[in-house]
Structure formats: structure tokens, C-alpha cells
Design a protein around this motif. Structure first.
Motif, PDB file in Angstrom:
ATOM      1  N   GLU A 167     -17.359  62.290 -47.396  1.00 38.54           N
ATOM      2  CA  GLU A 167     -16.978  63.593 -46.846  1.00 38.54           C
ATOM      3  C   GLU A 167     -17.598  63.859 -45.475  1.00 38.54           C
ATOM      4  N   ASP A 168     -18.353  62.880 -44.903  1.00 40.29           N
ATOM      5  CA  ASP A 168     -18.763  63.015 -43.511  1.00 40.29           C
ATOM      6  C   ASP A 168     -17.512  62.923 -42.627  1.00 40.29           C
ATOM      7  N   GLN A 169     -17.420  63.796 -41.643  1.00 35.67           N
ATOM      8  CA  GLN A 169     -16.295  63.718 -40.711  1.00 35.67           C
ATOM      9  C   GLN A 169     -16.456  62.478 -39.848  1.00 35.67           C
ATOM     10  N   VAL A 188     -12.213  62.385 -42.972  1.00 35.34           N
ATOM     11  CA  VAL A 188     -13.576  62.183 -43.480  1.00 35.34           C
ATOM     12  C   VAL A 188     -13.652  60.829 -44.190  1.00 35.34           C
ATOM     13  N   TYR A 200     -21.799  56.305 -42.954  1.00 33.76           N
ATOM     14  CA  TYR A 200     -21.179  57.581 -43.333  1.00 33.76           C
ATOM     15  C   TYR A 200     -21.361  57.792 -44.827  1.00 33.76           C
TER      16      TYR A 200
END
Length: 357
Positions: free
Chosen positions: A354-356, A309, A351
Motif C-alpha cells: 500500500e506504499d504509493q 500502490v 516498498y
């Protein structure tokens, strides 16, 4: 490869104290507890022990110390006529009947009953004439090896190999050794014989068990091995199954406090049932040895594992460095093993943390 199902023998032995009603109750108790086999002992007291034979220390402790071994055996003897109702009860209850002969006449009687197998006790491992007669009859055999060295077990197997193989050489030490060296005769052993490790003491202290010897016999003789348990409780039997025992024999009694030589080294029906349940759980737990996720695990993989992430806000065109990427649950995205592959690459969209990736 899946291991064979453990054969569990409830050793009723002489815990019937000569009573047919008690022996029948032991058959029922063994069946109710989930045993595969209920085993008794078949002997003619006068053919088994001479007047000078003394009792073992544990027998002195658990029976009248003034009583001779012969007198004790006469009191515990199960007559041949009692075997037929016991076999009938075992058949009715769906459990196999088995017995151990202690003399030639008793062996001949058991062979006449056409039982699936015969058990020979540790005391007769060196009784070559008895072993040879059994092998010549072609009977399937479980052989206990208490008190024996590896060399004595090999000698016994040579006797059996000679008998099973139908050798034309007259029985004798040289012929038995030749039979042991004969691959064809050894194949007969593999089809007919299983070995039980045990320690001939009642009850046996754990430090004298030596389960590693069971494994040594399996390696030395390439035969199925098991364990005849004379310890208090049943945890050693469970350890034996975990170490590869395919047969477990354990004494069963209706009352551990009853008078008699074997009650103290036995377990009562409730504990026997618990032992059977535990053995079946251990068998299931051992599995096939292939290391791969089980179905029950697969659904937890996204929950327990992690994905790559964004560690901070990223904009399109940013070049990823070590501090830009973190590993966090859930594991439904790119696996962390790709971390080094992403270092130095350019992101193509924004992003949030914690965005994948």
C-alpha cells in the motif's frame, strides 16, 4: 455560455373577480413570492365577446353554467381606472406590471401606459389586425401559441415582421409572407418577440403538454421561447426551464377554491414561492456546459480517486509485474492510467504493501 435568467410571470389574470382590493393583494402576493412580473388582463367585455359566444367546458365547471361568456367577462372586467393604482403598487413592490389586451381599445390603452412589454394571449394569435397594430407601435411582445400549429405561428410572425419592419407594402397575406422572408424584418422579430408554448385547457392534463413543441419553435424561429403553464402544480414548469424555457408564466390565486374560471388551474402564493425557488436552483444547476471539476469537487479528488500502490512487499531491484501493482485510495499519488507504463520497470527502493509507487 450562461443562459439568461428565467423571467417568471405571475398571471393574476381575472383571479381578482373584478375587485381592485383583490387585484392589489395579488400584486403583493406575486412580489412576495419572487415573481419578476405580475400580469393582468385588460378587456372591454362587449368588444371581446358577442352575445352568442359560449363558455369553454372548464368555465362551465367553475362558474354559473347558465351565465353567458359575455356576462362572465363583464363581471370579471378590470376597468381602465384600476390599472393606475395597480401599476403604482407594482412599482412600489419592485415588480413589473404587465397585461394582455383582448380588443383594439384595450391595446391602445396599454400602449399609452408605456409598459416595458405587452402579452398577447393564445386566442389572438390569429388576430392579425391586433398583432399588426402592436408591431407598428414598436412594442416588445410576448406571444402565447396555444391551439396553434407551427404554420399558424409562422403566419403570426409574418404579420409582426411586416408591422415592425415598417414595410411600404399594404398589409395583406402576400405582404406578410414577404416580410417573413425578409432578413431585415426578421431581425426586428429577434429584438422584440418571445414565444410561449402552452396548451389551452384549464387545468391541462400532463399528456397534452407537449414540451417538445416548445423546443421545436425555438429551432424553427430562432426566438426566445418559454412556457405558459396551465397544469396542476408546477413540476411541468420546472421541466420547461430544464429544457430551455426563458420565460415561465403561471396563474396565481389567493384561493384555489374561489369561484371563477381560472382559480382551479392556478397555484397559491406559498406554492408559487416554492416554484420560483426551484426555478432559480435549476438555473444554477444547468451551468455553462463546460465539463470541468468545480471547486467543491476539487477538494474531494484525493479522497475519491485512487493512486498506484505496491500490492505486496517489494525490494530494490524487483521488476514490476501485473500482480505487483494495485489501485487504492487516496488519489494523491501516481494516477492509475500510468499502470501500464510501470510494468517491466525496476524499483529503486523497498516498498511495503500500500506504499504509493
Amino acid at each position: 455560455m450562461t443562459r439568461p435568467r428565467t423571467l417568471i410571470i405571475a398571471e393574476a389574470g381575472v383571479n381578482h373577480s373584478g375587485s381592485l382590493d383583490t387585484a392589489l393583494a395579488l400584486v403583493d402576493a406575486a412580489a412576495d413570492a419572487g415573481a419578476d412580473i405580475v400580469k393582468f388582463q385588460t378587456f372591454n367585455a362587449k368588444s371581446t365577446a358577442g352575445r352568442a359566444a359560449r363558455k369553454a367546458d372548464y368555465q362551465h365547471r367553475t362558474t354559473d353554467a347558465a351565465e353567458s361568456q359575455l356576462a362572465m367577462l363583464q363581471r370579471l372586467e378590470l376597468p381602465q381606472s384600476a390599472h393606475h393604482p395597480l401599476i403604482a403598487r407594482a412599482k412600489l413592490r419592485g415588480i413589473e406590471f404587465l397585461s394582455t389586451p383582448f380588443d383594439p381599445l384595450s391595446l391602445a390603452f396599454l400602449l399609452s401606459l408605456d409598459l416595458p412589454r405587452i402579452k398577447i394571449g393564445s386566442g389572438d394569435l390569429t388576430n392579425a389586425p391586433l398583432l399588426h397594430t402592436l408591431a407598428k407601435a414598436g412594442a416588445t411582445l410576448i406571444l402565447s401559441t396555444g391551439m396553434a400549429t407551427l404554420g399558424e405561428v409562422e403566419e403570426a410572425l409574418g404579420v409582426l415582421a411586416h408591422g415592425y419592419g415598417g414595410s411600404k407594402d399594404a398589409p395583406g397575406i402576400a405582404a406578410f409572407r414577404a416580410a417573413w422572408r425578409d432578413p431585415a424584418a426578421r431581425r426586428h422579430l429577434a429584438e422584440k418577440v418571445s414565444l410561449l408554448h402552452c396548451t389551452t385547457d384549464y387545468p391541462c392534463p400532463p399528456e397534452d403538454v407537449n414540451l417538445a413543441a416548445m423546443q421545436a419553435m425555438r429551432t424553427a424561429f430562432a426566438l426566445p421561447v418559454g412556457y405558459s403553464d396551465h397544469t396542476d402544480g408546477f413540476e411541468i414548469s420546472l421541466a420547461a426551464v430544464a429544457l430551455g424555457a426563458t420565460i415561465i408564466e403561471k396563474h396565481l390565486t389567493l384561493d384555489r377554491n374561489a369561484e371563477g374560471p381560472d382559480h382551479a388551474a392556478s397555484i397559491e402564493p406559498d406554492d408559487f414561492a416554492r416554484m420560483v425557488s426551484a426555478i432559480r436552483n435549476i438555473e444554477a444547476a444547468i451551468g455553462d456546459g463546460i465539463k470541468t471539476p468545480k471547486n467543491s469537487e476539487i477538494r474531494n479528488m484525493p479522497i475519491a480517486r485512487k493512486s498506484l500502490v505496491a500490492a505486496r512487499p517489494l525490494q530494490a531491484g524487483d521488476v514490476l509485474g501485473p500482480d505487483d501493482i494495485a489501485s487504492k485510495r487516496p488519489g494523491s499519488g501516481r494516477p492509475p492510467i500510468e499502470y501500464w507504463s510501470l510494468i517491466g520497470t525496476t524499483v529503486t527502493r523497498p516498498y511495503d504493501p500500500e506504499d504509493q509507487i
